[in-house]
Design a protein around this motif. Sequence first.
Motif, PDB file in Angstrom:
ATOM      1  N   THR A  60       0.851  -1.187   0.000  1.00  7.77           N
ATOM      2  CA  THR A  60       0.000   0.000   0.000  1.00  7.77           C
ATOM      3  C   THR A  60       0.887   1.237   0.000  1.00  7.77           C
ATOM      4  O   THR A  60       1.957   1.246   0.609  1.00  7.77           O
ATOM      5  CB  THR A  60      -0.937   0.057   1.222  1.00  7.77           C
ATOM      6  N   THR A  61       0.442   2.256  -0.706  1.00  5.54           N
ATOM      7  CA  THR A  61       1.091   3.561  -0.687  1.00  5.54           C
ATOM      8  C   THR A  61      -0.007   4.603  -0.675  1.00  5.54           C
ATOM      9  O   THR A  61      -1.185   4.263  -0.821  1.00  5.54           O
ATOM     10  CB  THR A  61       1.996   3.778  -1.933  1.00  5.54           C
ATOM     11  N   PHE A  62       0.339   5.868  -0.497  1.00  7.23           N
ATOM     12  CA  PHE A  62      -0.679   6.911  -0.554  1.00  7.23           C
ATOM     13  C   PHE A  62      -0.096   8.189  -1.141  1.00  7.23           C
ATOM     14  O   PHE A  62       1.109   8.408  -1.123  1.00  7.23           O
ATOM     15  CB  PHE A  62      -1.311   7.175   0.808  1.00  7.23           C
ATOM     16  N   LYS A  63      -1.005   8.995  -1.688  1.00  3.08           N
ATOM     17  CA  LYS A  63      -0.694  10.331  -2.163  1.00  3.08           C
ATOM     18  C   LYS A  63      -1.553  11.286  -1.353  1.00  3.08           C
ATOM     19  O   LYS A  63      -2.737  11.047  -1.202  1.00  3.08           O
ATOM     20  CB  LYS A  63      -1.039  10.481  -3.646  1.00  3.08           C
ATOM     21  N   LEU A  64      -0.979  12.337  -0.867  1.00  2.00           N
ATOM     22  CA  LEU A  64      -1.734  13.308  -0.072  1.00  2.00           C
ATOM     23  C   LEU A  64      -1.753  14.627  -0.838  1.00  2.00           C
ATOM     24  O   LEU A  64      -0.719  15.226  -1.088  1.00  2.00           O
ATOM     25  CB  LEU A  64      -1.088  13.482   1.303  1.00  2.00           C
ATOM     26  N   ASN A  65      -2.955  15.042  -1.233  1.00  2.00           N
ATOM     27  CA  ASN A  65      -3.128  16.330  -1.902  1.00  2.00           C
ATOM     28  C   ASN A  65      -3.865  17.246  -0.943  1.00  2.00           C
ATOM     29  O   ASN A  65      -5.048  17.075  -0.725  1.00  2.00           O
ATOM     30  CB  ASN A  65      -3.936  16.158  -3.192  1.00  2.00           C
ATOM     31  N   GLN A  66      -3.142  18.173  -0.372  1.00  2.00           N
ATOM     32  CA  GLN A  66      -3.776  19.054   0.602  1.00  2.00           C
ATOM     33  C   GLN A  66      -4.502  20.190  -0.102  1.00  2.00           C
ATOM     34  O   GLN A  66      -4.023  20.733  -1.083  1.00  2.00           O
ATOM     35  CB  GLN A  66      -2.694  19.597   1.544  1.00  2.00           C
ATOM     36  N   SER A  67      -5.687  20.524   0.419  1.00  2.00           N
ATOM     37  CA  SER A  67      -6.488  21.591  -0.227  1.00  2.00           C
ATOM     38  C   SER A  67      -6.212  22.939   0.384  1.00  2.00           C
ATOM     39  O   SER A  67      -5.619  23.131   1.354  1.00  2.00           O
ATOM     40  CB  SER A  67      -7.967  21.279  -0.120  1.00  2.00           C
TER      41      SER A  67
END
Length: 137
Positions: free
Chosen positions: A130-137
Amino acid sequence: MQHTPDIKLHLNWDGELRFSGAIDDTIVHVDGTSEIAPSPVQMLSAALAGCMAIDIVDILAKMRTPADSLCIELEAKRAEQTPRRVVSAEMVFTILGNVPEKNVSRAFEKSRETYCSVWHSLQPDIKFKTTFKLNQS
């Protein structure tokens, strides 16, 4: 060298515990509360029953003793504590047709030992990343 995946799934969060998306070109819905769509564990149970049923129908046809109809009932028991994994499952297959019992037994054996990819996917040796991408608004 990049490989092409055999299965491609995309899910979008619809709010609460509900998701919708697609597996390849097929629309799919998942509901953690089981109110408007199957839960993930219900989908897993259906996948197991469906996989074995497909195997049984296919194997019996290849034995030249096809079933006239096949119905499956599955009951699963989940662990009381988190993770509430499936700890047991019982499937009852009702097969109609002029099918010898030995062919049905052999079809079940072949499905479980060789062909049912869902059953074999439940083995503990699966490589899972598992991996993740974090796109902060």
